[in-house]
Design an enzyme around this catalytic site. Structure first.
Site, PDB file in Angstrom:
ATOM      1  N   HIS A 198       5.826  32.433  -3.955  1.00  0.00           N
ATOM      2  CA  HIS A 198       5.745  31.026  -3.573  1.00  0.00           C
ATOM      3  C   HIS A 198       5.623  30.820  -2.071  1.00  0.00           C
ATOM      4  O   HIS A 198       4.887  29.963  -1.599  1.00  0.00           O
ATOM      5  CB  HIS A 198       6.961  30.275  -4.123  1.00  0.00           C
ATOM      6  CG  HIS A 198       8.292  30.886  -3.751  1.00  0.00           C
ATOM      7  ND1 HIS A 198       9.415  30.151  -3.512  1.00  0.00           N
ATOM      8  CD2 HIS A 198       8.690  32.179  -3.567  1.00  0.00           C
ATOM      9  CE1 HIS A 198      10.423  30.938  -3.212  1.00  0.00           C
ATOM     10  NE2 HIS A 198      10.012  32.181  -3.253  1.00  0.00           N
TER      11      HIS A 198
ATOM     12  N   SER B  84      20.807  43.080   0.391  1.00  0.00           N
ATOM     13  CA  SER B  84      20.723  41.654   0.054  1.00  0.00           C
ATOM     14  C   SER B  84      22.124  41.067   0.113  1.00  0.00           C
ATOM     15  O   SER B  84      23.071  41.647  -0.426  1.00  0.00           O
ATOM     16  CB  SER B  84      20.157  41.477  -1.362  1.00  0.00           C
ATOM     17  OG  SER B  84      20.325  40.138  -1.785  1.00  0.00           O
TER      18      SER B  84
ATOM     19  N   LYS C 174       8.123  28.531  -8.362  1.00  0.00           N
ATOM     20  CA  LYS C 174       9.433  29.210  -8.288  1.00  0.00           C
ATOM     21  C   LYS C 174      10.483  28.295  -7.650  1.00  0.00           C
ATOM     22  O   LYS C 174      11.625  28.249  -8.111  1.00  0.00           O
ATOM     23  CB  LYS C 174       9.326  30.513  -7.494  1.00  0.00           C
ATOM     24  CG  LYS C 174      10.612  31.340  -7.491  1.00  0.00           C
ATOM     25  CD  LYS C 174      10.415  32.680  -6.791  1.00  0.00           C
ATOM     26  CE  LYS C 174      11.573  33.642  -7.032  1.00  0.00           C
ATOM     27  NZ  LYS C 174      12.778  33.370  -6.269  1.00  0.00           N
TER      28      LYS C 174
ATOM     29  N   ARG D 267      13.181  44.983  -7.814  1.00  0.00           N
ATOM     30  CA  ARG D 267      14.094  44.506  -6.763  1.00  0.00           C
ATOM     31  C   ARG D 267      15.473  45.163  -6.978  1.00  0.00           C
ATOM     32  O   ARG D 267      16.040  45.103  -8.062  1.00  0.00           O
ATOM     33  CB  ARG D 267      14.199  42.971  -6.803  1.00  0.00           C
ATOM     34  CG  ARG D 267      12.860  42.293  -6.523  1.00  0.00           C
ATOM     35  CD  ARG D 267      12.978  40.780  -6.537  1.00  0.00           C
ATOM     36  NE  ARG D 267      13.791  40.276  -5.440  1.00  0.00           N
ATOM     37  CZ  ARG D 267      14.125  38.997  -5.298  1.00  0.00           C
ATOM     38  NH1 ARG D 267      13.735  38.103  -6.193  1.00  0.00           N
ATOM     39  NH2 ARG D 267      14.855  38.611  -4.278  1.00  0.00           N
TER      40      ARG D 267
ATOM     41  N   GLY E   6      16.456  35.703  -7.957  1.00  0.00           N
ATOM     42  CA  GLY E   6      17.564  36.511  -7.436  1.00  0.00           C
ATOM     43  C   GLY E   6      18.883  35.756  -7.519  1.00  0.00           C
ATOM     44  O   GLY E   6      19.934  36.339  -7.803  1.00  0.00           O
TER      45      GLY E   6
ATOM     46  N   ARG F 200      23.842  28.195  -7.462  1.00  0.00           N
ATOM     47  CA  ARG F 200      25.281  28.463  -7.302  1.00  0.00           C
ATOM     48  C   ARG F 200      26.098  27.379  -8.015  1.00  0.00           C
ATOM     49  O   ARG F 200      27.086  27.652  -8.691  1.00  0.00           O
ATOM     50  CB  ARG F 200      25.669  28.489  -5.830  1.00  0.00           C
ATOM     51  CG  ARG F 200      25.311  29.783  -5.099  1.00  0.00           C
ATOM     52  CD  ARG F 200      25.490  29.538  -3.614  1.00  0.00           C
ATOM     53  NE  ARG F 200      25.312  30.704  -2.775  1.00  0.00           N
ATOM     54  CZ  ARG F 200      24.135  31.240  -2.447  1.00  0.00           C
ATOM     55  NH1 ARG F 200      23.020  30.743  -2.939  1.00  0.00           N
ATOM     56  NH2 ARG F 200      24.070  32.288  -1.628  1.00  0.00           N
TER      57      ARG F 200
ATOM     58  N   GLN G 128      22.975  38.659  -1.503  1.00  0.00           N
ATOM     59  CA  GLN G 128      23.262  38.133  -2.842  1.00  0.00           C
ATOM     60  C   GLN G 128      24.247  39.026  -3.605  1.00  0.00           C
ATOM     61  O   GLN G 128      24.913  38.560  -4.526  1.00  0.00           O
ATOM     62  CB  GLN G 128      21.974  37.975  -3.646  1.00  0.00           C
ATOM     63  CG  GLN G 128      21.071  36.877  -3.089  1.00  0.00           C
ATOM     64  CD  GLN G 128      19.733  36.768  -3.809  1.00  0.00           C
ATOM     65  OE1 GLN G 128      19.506  37.440  -4.813  1.00  0.00           O
ATOM     66  NE2 GLN G 128      18.844  35.945  -3.290  1.00  0.00           N
TER      67      GLN G 128
ATOM     68  N   LYS H 139      17.387  25.419  -3.697  1.00  0.00           N
ATOM     69  CA  LYS H 139      17.488  26.449  -4.734  1.00  0.00           C
ATOM     70  C   LYS H 139      18.841  27.145  -4.660  1.00  0.00           C
ATOM     71  O   LYS H 139      19.507  27.358  -5.682  1.00  0.00           O
ATOM     72  CB  LYS H 139      16.370  27.481  -4.532  1.00  0.00           C
ATOM     73  CG  LYS H 139      16.531  28.726  -5.373  1.00  0.00           C
ATOM     74  CD  LYS H 139      15.688  29.878  -4.851  1.00  0.00           C
ATOM     75  CE  LYS H 139      16.247  30.471  -3.583  1.00  0.00           C
ATOM     76  NZ  LYS H 139      15.582  31.706  -3.155  1.00  0.00           N
TER      77      LYS H 139
ATOM     78  N   LYS I  70      11.796  41.391  -1.598  1.00  0.00           N
ATOM     79  CA  LYS I  70      11.859  40.024  -2.152  1.00  0.00           C
ATOM     80  C   LYS I  70      10.731  39.844  -3.174  1.00  0.00           C
ATOM     81  O   LYS I  70      10.408  40.794  -3.879  1.00  0.00           O
ATOM     82  CB  LYS I  70      11.857  39.024  -1.013  1.00  0.00           C
ATOM     83  CG  LYS I  70      13.054  39.313  -0.076  1.00  0.00           C
ATOM     84  CD  LYS I  70      13.642  38.134   0.575  1.00  0.00           C
ATOM     85  CE  LYS I  70      14.760  38.586   1.506  1.00  0.00           C
ATOM     86  NZ  LYS I  70      15.834  37.659   1.600  1.00  0.00           N
ATOM     87  N   GLU I  71      10.164  38.644  -3.268  1.00  0.00           N
ATOM     88  CA  GLU I  71       9.178  38.371  -4.317  1.00  0.00           C
ATOM     89  C   GLU I  71       8.036  39.381  -4.317  1.00  0.00           C
ATOM     90  O   GLU I  71       7.412  39.665  -5.329  1.00  0.00           O
ATOM     91  CB  GLU I  71       8.638  36.957  -4.164  1.00  0.00           C
ATOM     92  CG  GLU I  71       9.542  35.882  -4.720  1.00  0.00           C
ATOM     93  CD  GLU I  71      10.753  35.562  -3.869  1.00  0.00           C
ATOM     94  OE1 GLU I  71      11.174  36.403  -3.057  1.00  0.00           O
ATOM     95  OE2 GLU I  71      11.303  34.457  -4.046  1.00  0.00           O
TER      96      GLU I  71
ATOM     97  N   SER J 132      21.508  38.216   6.317  1.00  0.00           N
ATOM     98  CA  SER J 132      21.379  36.856   5.751  1.00  0.00           C
ATOM     99  C   SER J 132      22.731  36.146   5.673  1.00  0.00           C
ATOM    100  O   SER J 132      23.043  35.480   4.678  1.00  0.00           O
ATOM    101  CB  SER J 132      20.750  36.943   4.343  1.00  0.00           C
ATOM    102  OG  SER J 132      19.543  37.653   4.351  1.00  0.00           O
TER     103      SER J 132
HETATM  104  O1  LIG Z   1      21.847  33.707  -1.631  1.00  0.00           O
HETATM  105  C1  LIG Z   1      20.789  33.071  -1.615  1.00  0.00           C
HETATM  106  O2  LIG Z   1      20.696  31.918  -2.112  1.00  0.00           O
HETATM  107  C2  LIG Z   1      19.620  33.681  -0.992  1.00  0.00           C
HETATM  108  C3  LIG Z   1      19.772  34.725  -0.116  1.00  0.00           C
HETATM  109  C4  LIG Z   1      18.639  35.331   0.630  1.00  0.00           C
HETATM  110  O3  LIG Z   1      18.401  36.608   0.093  1.00  0.00           O
HETATM  111  P1  LIG Z   1      18.964  37.995   0.776  1.00  0.00           P
HETATM  112  O4  LIG Z   1      20.411  37.904   0.900  1.00  0.00           O
HETATM  113  O5  LIG Z   1      18.507  39.007  -0.216  1.00  0.00           O
HETATM  114  O6  LIG Z   1      18.277  38.094   2.103  1.00  0.00           O
HETATM  115  C5  LIG Z   1      17.363  34.484   0.526  1.00  0.00           C
HETATM  116  O7  LIG Z   1      16.246  35.234   0.930  1.00  0.00           O
HETATM  117  C6  LIG Z   1      17.145  33.988  -0.881  1.00  0.00           C
HETATM  118  O8  LIG Z   1      15.967  33.204  -0.971  1.00  0.00           O
HETATM  119  C7  LIG Z   1      18.278  33.110  -1.314  1.00  0.00           C
HETATM  120  C1  LIG Z   2      13.885  35.623  -1.652  1.00  0.00           C
HETATM  121  C2  LIG Z   2      13.746  34.523  -2.377  1.00  0.00           C
HETATM  122  O1  LIG Z   2      14.195  34.345  -3.638  1.00  0.00           O
HETATM  123  P1  LIG Z   2      15.371  34.987  -4.513  1.00  0.00           P
HETATM  124  O2  LIG Z   2      16.380  33.900  -4.672  1.00  0.00           O
HETATM  125  O3  LIG Z   2      14.721  35.338  -5.812  1.00  0.00           O
HETATM  126  O4  LIG Z   2      15.910  36.180  -3.787  1.00  0.00           O
HETATM  127  C3  LIG Z   2      13.021  33.357  -1.813  1.00  0.00           C
HETATM  128  O5  LIG Z   2      13.098  32.260  -2.413  1.00  0.00           O
HETATM  129  O6  LIG Z   2      12.356  33.473  -0.782  1.00  0.00           O
END
Ligand SMILES: O=C(O)C1=C[C@@H](OP(=O)(O)O)[C@@H](O)[C@H](O)C1
Ligand SMILES: C=C(OP(=O)(O)O)C(=O)O
Length: 439
Positions: A399, A176, A425, A125, A97, A30, A178, A25, A353-354, A204
């Site tokens: 999920h 996060s 998802k 979120r 996300g 990306r 992200q 994913k 998260k979810e 992360s």
């Molecule tokens: O950048 C990404 O692809 C992700 C970063 C993580 O989130 P966080 O940075 O919010 O922990 C992870 O939990 C998410 O499923 C995917």
């Molecule tokens: C946190 C998750 O998803 P998202 O990419 O929506 O943050 C996940 O897939 O566990």
């Protein structure tokens, strides 16, 4: 499509087999965005087909990006060299996300009018830290609901170029990763020199490595100064590498590797291995600490282990799993099969998260008889002598809750999973694939 209200999973005595993983994913979404922003067309091979990637593909389509499916897993994306054809769009991004945060940043540095929304949980979120960082660069963003949360209205960027040379911004790293990923991917669109400082401990971290790795493949150089400063030299733009192969999803791999450990195995996953750029391959190390036997190739991982059905137990662990927040949920369920109390630390991000995954995990683990201490950022899990059969597990539209708890059946105790279709998802065929390794 029929929607199952619940799925009853029968106890399974043994596991063995091989699973070809669906695409990652994190890499899929990306890659789609970078391909869209690039000069030149990109063939994306092995894309994940799931709700999260559908949301990204639909959004890119609504923004005028041309893409088409070449065959089951391969897509062609026409790059628009940083200038999206459509200047006004309403985007629905579900609970993805990896679509919502990066698109927010990219669109905020353009000159259009965009509205971004998602499912109700997406509107709970946080996104305020990313919006603050973008506003400091002159982005014009309004909250359409609660301040700090989606939905958002994005207006044309007002770059205060004359006041400040280059783009300088700060973003919090402890909510996060992200947010940082989104800024890293969006800043090159300006062509200006960029500097992002991270405030607080970045969580992360391996996901930032994925971002930097993929940006590099699209020709973008980022100078990384430790984990708190990222410099993007001026004058760079994205250039298609032609073809990109999406690895298998390392988080999805965790359920099958866990199944190998619980049911004896060997269970092999194909599509990730020692060459992976995903941090979640490190799940295998944690599984090994718990007593599983792991074999690793460049493109595959195999696990086998103590057979729960024969009274074999995993080893309890006490571990900081901040680096593998998604696969850490799999460890929480494996703790039910360990020889003592397992502590999973430094996972405060689970709350946003979810669902609130710390609360959800604690509640559902108790239903199978575990004693659970829920801290602000940790979970301490003590298994019962015997797991409670036929527990009814709520999945909170998450999920990973559904996928993790299926492992209770793999370990020999029947269980009911409510709303199993939430796996769509990231892994629509999860239960069918699990059946292929269950004996
Ligand atoms: O950048 C990404 O692809 C992700 C970063 C993580 O989130 P966080 O940075 O919010 O922990 C992870 O939990 C998410 O499923 C995917
Ligand atoms: C946190 C998750 O998803 P998202 O990419 O929506 O943050 C996940 O897939 O566990």
């Amino acid at each position: 499509m029929t929607t199952l209200a619940h799925l009853d999973l029968a106890p399974c005595g043994a596991t063995a087999g091989t699973v070809r993983l669906p695409g990652s994913k994190s890499i899929s979404n990306r890659t789609l965005l970078l391909a869209a922003l690039s000069e030149g067309d990109t063939e994306v091979r092995g894309l994940l087909d799931s709700d999260d990637t559908r949301r990204m593909l639909e959004a890119l389509g609504a923004l005028g990006v041309q893409w088409r499916q070449l065959n089951e897993r391969d897509y062609l994306v026409e790059g628009c060299a940083g200038r999206l054809p459509v200047k006004q769009a309403e985007l629905f991004l579900g609970n993805a996300g990896t679509a919502f945060r990066p698109l927010t940043a990219a669109l905020a540095l353009m000159d259009g009018e965009f509205r971004l929304s998602g499912v109700p949980r997406m509107h709970e979120r946080p996104i305020g830290d990313l919006v603050d960082a973008l506003r400091s660069l002159g982005a014009q963003i309004d909250y359409l609901g609660q301040p700090g949360f989606p939905p958002l209205a994005i207006h044309p960027w007002q770059n205060q170029r004359n006041e400040h040379p280059g783009l300088r911004t700060r973003v919090r790293g402890d909510v996060s990763s992200q947010f940082l990923t989104a800024l890293l991917m969006a800043l090159p669109l300006s062509g200006e020199d960029g500097l992002i400082s991270v405030e607080g401990e970045l969580i992360s971290k391996p996901y930032i490595e994925i971002t930097l790795n993929l940006m590099r493949r699209f020709g973008l150089h980022v100078e990384k100064r430790g984990w708190n400063e990222f410099h993007l030299p001026a004058g760079q733009g994205y250039h298609s590498p032609g073809v990109i192969h999406v690895e298998g999803d390392a988080s999805s791999a965790s359920y099958f590797l866990a199944a190998g450990a619980l049911g004896g195995g060997p269970v092999r996953v194909e599509g990730v291995g020692s060459d992976s750029i995903q941090g979640d391959v490190k799940f295998a190390d944690t599984l090994a600490q718990m007593g599983a036997l792991i074999a690793l190739g460049e493109d595959w991982i195999e696990s086998s282990g103590p057979v729960a059905a024969r009274g074999g137990k995993l080893k309890a662990i006490d571990a900081d799993l901040n680096h593998i927040p998604d696969a850490a949920m799999t460890i929480a369920v494996l703790a039910l099969f360990a020889d003592g109390t397992t502590t999973i630390r430094n996972v405060a991000s689970w709350r946003v998260k979810e669902t609130d995954r710390l609360a959800a995990m604690a509640t559902e683990l108790r239903k199978v008889g575990a004693t659970v201490e829920e801290g602000a950022d940790y979970l301490r899990i003590t298994p019962p002598a015997t797991l409670t059969p036929n527990a009814v597990i709520d999945t909170y539209d998450d999920h990973r809750m559904a996928m993790c708890f299926s492992l209770v059946a793999v370990g020999g105790t029947p269980i009911r999973i409510m709303d199993p279709q939430c796996v769509a998802k990231t892994f629509p065929d999860y239960f069918a694939e699990l059946a292929t390794v269950s004996r």
